[in-house]
Write an enzyme that holds these catalytic residues in place. Structure first.
Site, mmCIF file in Angstrom:
data_model
loop_
_atom_site.group_PDB
_atom_site.id
_atom_site.type_symbol
_atom_site.label_atom_id
_atom_site.label_comp_id
_atom_site.label_asym_id
_atom_site.label_seq_id
_atom_site.Cartn_x
_atom_site.Cartn_y
_atom_site.Cartn_z
ATOM 1 N N GLU A 75 0.838 -1.209 0.000
ATOM 2 C CA GLU A 75 0.000 0.000 0.000
ATOM 3 C C GLU A 75 0.865 1.248 0.000
ATOM 4 O OE1 GLU A 75 -0.453 -2.640 1.965
ATOM 5 O OE2 GLU A 75 -2.283 -3.440 1.019
ATOM 6 N N HIS A 144 -10.862 -6.710 8.287
ATOM 7 C CA HIS A 144 -11.618 -6.479 7.047
ATOM 8 C C HIS A 144 -12.922 -5.760 7.355
ATOM 9 C CE1 HIS A 144 -8.992 -9.923 6.318
ATOM 10 N NE2 HIS A 144 -8.996 -9.583 5.044
#
Lengths: 352, 433
Positions: A75, A144
């Site tokens: 990321e 998540h």
């Protein structure tokens, strides 16, 4: 013209098309890839495969491998190269597979993308839109399910956008991509496939019965910084965004409360006028978000409403939020700010 | 819990106690310095592979040291870029200007004209010679010690000083710490101050250039200490995955403020050798040898331009001065290091080379240095007309709130009004701007 009316108008102009949020996002990306040769889409699994949530399905095949491509699992790298691409003149739309994974890219967002225009006195800008699914309710566990929007609203120079319907998702995503500032575009993944009443044990609803699933073909944009009035009412104002718009709406309907529900759509810049107008009318304000409570965006909203509408308030501002714990896997629905938590807050607000 | 387990437990039984290694530099303040443990390759002996070679062919060069200028002040071997004397004199001119500039700005900080300055003494070749080996429109993503790139690209000294003074002529509107320049016109990216963030950005720019079928490449500079950042790993990974037309320059100047290169892993391997694990081409270069720097940067540039791949270059050099005006290296390293540094001084070495060629002499050098100092002095005087740091507010007041976003949102408008009120109170109703 309200967005509902617009959608209605579009459907009357022939070819009513109903999409879920994933399809609407895909449509927006497709249109922008077609319209602007500087737009590129990248992220983990977004290329050939089309994304773990299918938001980029078919785009690589249509637009080519140098416009839509997979990235390493990094990321920091994804956001870092997007800054460099923006400096070149591209308009990157990176996907971070889950909002929970965005933290390795935080320095590149906070110290670089957000400040580049300011620190270079407009010589360089970072016109990127970082798309990322966020929020819980899908048994994603603590990695998540998070809603980290307040980390980004706290940073000067970032815009934060959160759609709650397919129609808005498309129009807001197009506006975000065209925006010359870096935009964090959080997609509430619980409602990718249908709105959510807050009752996890009831059958899921599909988008096709929702008015805002009518998504016109072609280009349209919804300006950033404008809230949507989901329902007009007199008894109280509900400020919400993402999944919680639908949960709050369903609870108010169920309780027969004449609530005015505002879907904020953009947290920064915030539509403060719409908030003031509504709270001054109703005198009561409920703020609902799924994120943890302490220093959540609800704290900012509560402070703004108290500072600006204090003499119109009939009761203290109420916040309904997730708890200040990690998102627990098995106790997900005990964590989620569902109908009971929202109902209790409404009762309290109305009893004052 | 946190202590060593009992000797009779399974975990503690009959096993040697583990020891943590905390790196320690060879020399501390007061120590006699002897660099004989640093292997210095003979100039001219390193092979020069084809620019389009398989990255693995550079393995030997990741542990060697590419050198051109020998002890005899002559250029040797296949890496000799064979620059004409005119180019060499131009390079020497940039060196003189950088050194004069550093001297004057350092003094300016000590005189209170600005808050901060960073010299690049001893490392001039790693920016000046590298910049000269690139095309002028190749994009550079510098760290904070690459003033040599701007000077080699002809950036106006007055603009540089305006930025250092944060004065009303500063086109960055006084927003950035001194020396954090930006010049789009010179293909020079805005310097961050957060370390190594520029490395994946350079790769992204290079990827964009390749996406667009452009011909320009990107180059970035990062200190050896900052290669420890995750950003650097991301940069290397993306560079190799997309075969990006980029050069990753690692300036190994031995010191990251007070931490020696061992804290970035230098005790175990070279920084150039990082390239091998990624499949990047890697070169380890004498960073005080201007010809070797030029040759390596040009090799990597040609490689990138031919779509043959990215290169990681380690420039082995020495930070001859403190980290910045806020740092006193006497507190952590031996003052003898600078004098004993086995690769000498880059400016002296280039000058001696030109003299050995019969193309230069000490008198001309003295004249060059004098002119450089005069030029910097004149630029300083010119810049001081725009003010120095701390003497009043130089930027129009409203600029504080501009450029956070493209358009001013309501909350910043309100805060700007607050700031204006404060200013009116402070100045009794005057100076609203």
């Amino acid at each position: 013209m309200s967005t509902e009316t617009k959608a209605q108008a579009a459907s009357e102009n022939g070819g009513e098309r109903r999409l879920n949020m994933i399809e609407a996002i895909n449509d927006a990306l497709d249109i922008m890839l077609e319209k602007d040769p500087d737009v590129i889409v990248m992220g983990e699994d977004v290329g050939y495969f089309g994304g773990v949530f299918r938001c980029t399905a078919g785009l690589q095949k249509k637009h080519g491998k140098t416009r839509v491509f997979d990235t390493p699992i990094s990321e920091c790298g994804i956001i870092g190269v997007a800054v460099g691409m923006g400096a070149y003149g591209l308009r990157p739309v990176p996907e971070i597979q889950f909002a929970d994974y965005i933290y390795p890219g935080l320095d590149q967002l906070v110290s670089e993308a957000a400040r580049l225009r300011y620190r270079s006195a407009t010589e360089y800008i970072a016109p990127m839109t970082v798309r990322s699914p966020f929020g819980g309710g899908i048994f994603g566990g603590q990695t998540h399910s998070q809603s980290p929007e307040a980390l980004f609203t706290h940073v000067s120079g970032l815009k934060t956008v959160i759609p709650s319907t397919p129609y808005d998702a498309k129009g807001l995503l197009i506006a975000s991509i065209e925006d010359n500032d870096p935009v964090i575009f959080f997609e509430p993944k619980r409602i990718y496939n249908g709105p959510f009443s807050g009752y996890y044990d009831k059958p899921a609803e599909p988008w096709k019965r929702h008015a805002q699933s009518v998504v016109p073909e072609g280009y349209y944009r919804i300006p950033l910084g404008e809230a949507r009035t989901v329902a007009e009412g007199e008894a109280l104002t509900v400020l919400a965004y993402g999944t919680m718009v639908h949960v709050a709406e369903s609870v108010c309907r169920e309780k027969g409360v004449d609530a005015e529900i505002l879907d904020l759509r953009t947290l920064v810049p915030l539509d403060i006028e719409a908030i003031e107008r509504s709270v001054e009318k109703t005198g009561r304000c409920l703020i609902v978000h799924e994120a943890t409570r302490t220093s959540g965006f609800g704290a900012e909203l509560s402070a703004l409403v108290t500072e600006r509408c204090f003499y119109h308030l009939e009761a203290p501002v109420e916040r309904v939020t997730g708890f200040d714990t990690p998102y627990p896997h098995s106790l997900e629905w005990a964590y989620f700010p569902g109908p009971i938590r929202i109902g209790e807050a409404i009762d309290k607000l109305l009893s004052e | 819990m946190a202590d060593r387990p009992d000797a009779d437990s399974e975990a503690g039984a009959n096993k040697p106690a583990l020891r943590l290694h905390v790196p320690e530099p060879k020399f501390r303040p007061g120590d006699t310095v002897d660099f004989s443990h640093v292997p210095i390759s003979e100039a001219g002996k390193q092979p020069r592979p084809d620019e389009a070679c398989d990255a693995r062919e550079t393995e030997g060069l990741c542990y060697d040291l590419i050198r051109v200028l020998g002890d005899d002040d002559k250029a040797h071997g296949p890496w000799d870029p064979k620059l004409d004397p005119e180019t060499l004199r131009a390079m020497l001119g940039h060196f003189a200007l950088v050194r004069a500039f550093d001297e004057r700005m350092f003094r300016g900080q000590r005189q209170g004209k600005t808050s901060f300055y960073m010299k690049c003494t001893g490392e001039e070749a790693t920016s000046v010679a590298a910049a000269m080996a690139l095309a002028s429109d190749d994009m550079v993503f510098p760290s904070y010690r690459q003033q040599g790139v701007l000077i080699a690209r002809g950036y106006d000294l007055v603009e540089m000083i305006n930025q250092i003074y944060s004065n009303k002529g500063d086109k960055l509107k006084g927003r950035q710490l001194p020396i954090m320049y930006s010049s789009r016109e010179h293909s020079f990216f805005s310097i961050s101050g957060n370390l190594a963030t520029q490395t994946p950005q350079a790769v992204g720019w290079a990827m964009a250039s390749a996406i667009k079928g452009d011909t320009r490449i990107a180059a970035t500079w990062v200190g050896e200490g900052s290669t420890a950042e995750g950003d650097f790993h991301s940069a290397c990974t993306f560079a190799t995955v997309y075969n990006a037309p980029v050069i990753l320059n690692v300036i190994n100047n031995q010191w990251a403020i007070s931490s020696f290169s061992g804290f970035a892993g230098a005790e175990r391997t070279t920084f150039a050798a990082r390239a091998l694990g990624y499949g990047l081409a890697g070169l380890r270069v004498d960073g005080n040898d201007a010809l070797a720097v030029y040759a390596a940067q040009r090799w990597a540039a040609n490689r990138a331009r031919a779509n043959a791949g990215p290169t990681l270059i380690e420039y082995f050099t020495y930070r001859a001065e403190g980290h910045s005006t806020s740092d006193d290296p006497a507190g952590y390293r031996s003052a003898q290091e600078r004098d004993e540094w086995p690769l000498g001084d880059p400016v002296t070495r280039l000058k001696d080379h030109l003299i050995a060629l019969g193309e230069w002499d000490e008198d001309r050098q003295a004249e060059m240095d004098r002119k450089a100092a005069e030029r910097v002095k004149a630029a300083t005087k010119e810049a001081e007309k725009n003010g120095i740091l701390g003497h009043g507010m130089h930027q129009p007041f409203r600029t504080m709130f501009e450029d956070v976003f493209e358009e001013l949102p309501w909350h910043l408008k309100e805060q700007a009004e607050q700031a204006t009120r404060e200013r009116l109170i402070k100045f009794n109703g005057g100076r609203p701007q």
